[in-house]
Motif scaffolding. Structure first.
Motif: not given
Length: 164
Positions: A35-41
């Motif tokens: 989820p952190t990667t998705l939010a950063l994307a």
């Protein structure tokens, strides 16, 4: 004699049966980092969209459009580089790669050290109260993340998980 209750022969599974299961530390890592990667994307896409509009505006209205554009493109580039590194780390840990393990250890180590650099903005009555209420949670958090880093990369279960 044929047994009618015997299940039919099926194709071999994609994952061999002798592969060890995913340790809890890896599950937690993936549960937090995907989820952190998705939010950063999403943030990088929105930032890039906004800055590309600013580059277009700067190119036609600034006396020095190239220097402004390079600065704005640099902001986009480092965000995309961090996103690519985080995505590679999570994908490598998901696929049992050794480099995913080492990138995950590096990321968790950065989180453990980064806990000490979070600015404290809570007002306190005295300096003693500040030390009592700030030092214990920070040290506890850093210790827990350091333990998580050990469990993620150096425990027996993790070494067996990332070996294959």
């Amino acid at each position: 004699m044929h047994n009618p209750y015997h299940p039919p022969a099926s194709a071999a599974p994609d994952v061999p049966a002798d592969l060890p299961g995913r340790p809890l530390s890896v599950w937690l890592f993936l549960l937090i980092m995907w989820p952190t990667t998705l939010a950063l994307a999403i943030g990088a896409i929105r930032f890039s969209w906004f800055k590309l509009g600013a580059i277009n505006f700067a190119w036609f209205s600034s006396p020095f459009p190239a220097s402004t554009s390079y600065r704005l493109l640099g902001g986009i580039a480092w965000r995309l580089a961090v996103l690519a590194l985080l995505f590679a780390t999570v994908l490598g840990a998901t696929r049992r790669r050794q480099w995913g393990r080492w990138l995950g250890i590096l990321l968790l180590g950065a989180i453990a050290v980064g806990v000490f650099f979070v600015p404290e903005t809570t007002p306190y009555a005295s300096e003693d109260e500040r030390v009592r209420t700030f030092l214990i949670p920070v040290v506890l958090m850093a210790t827990l993340v350091a333990w998580w880093t050990y469990a993620f990369g150096f425990s027996r279960k993790a070494r067996r998980y990332f070996r294959t």
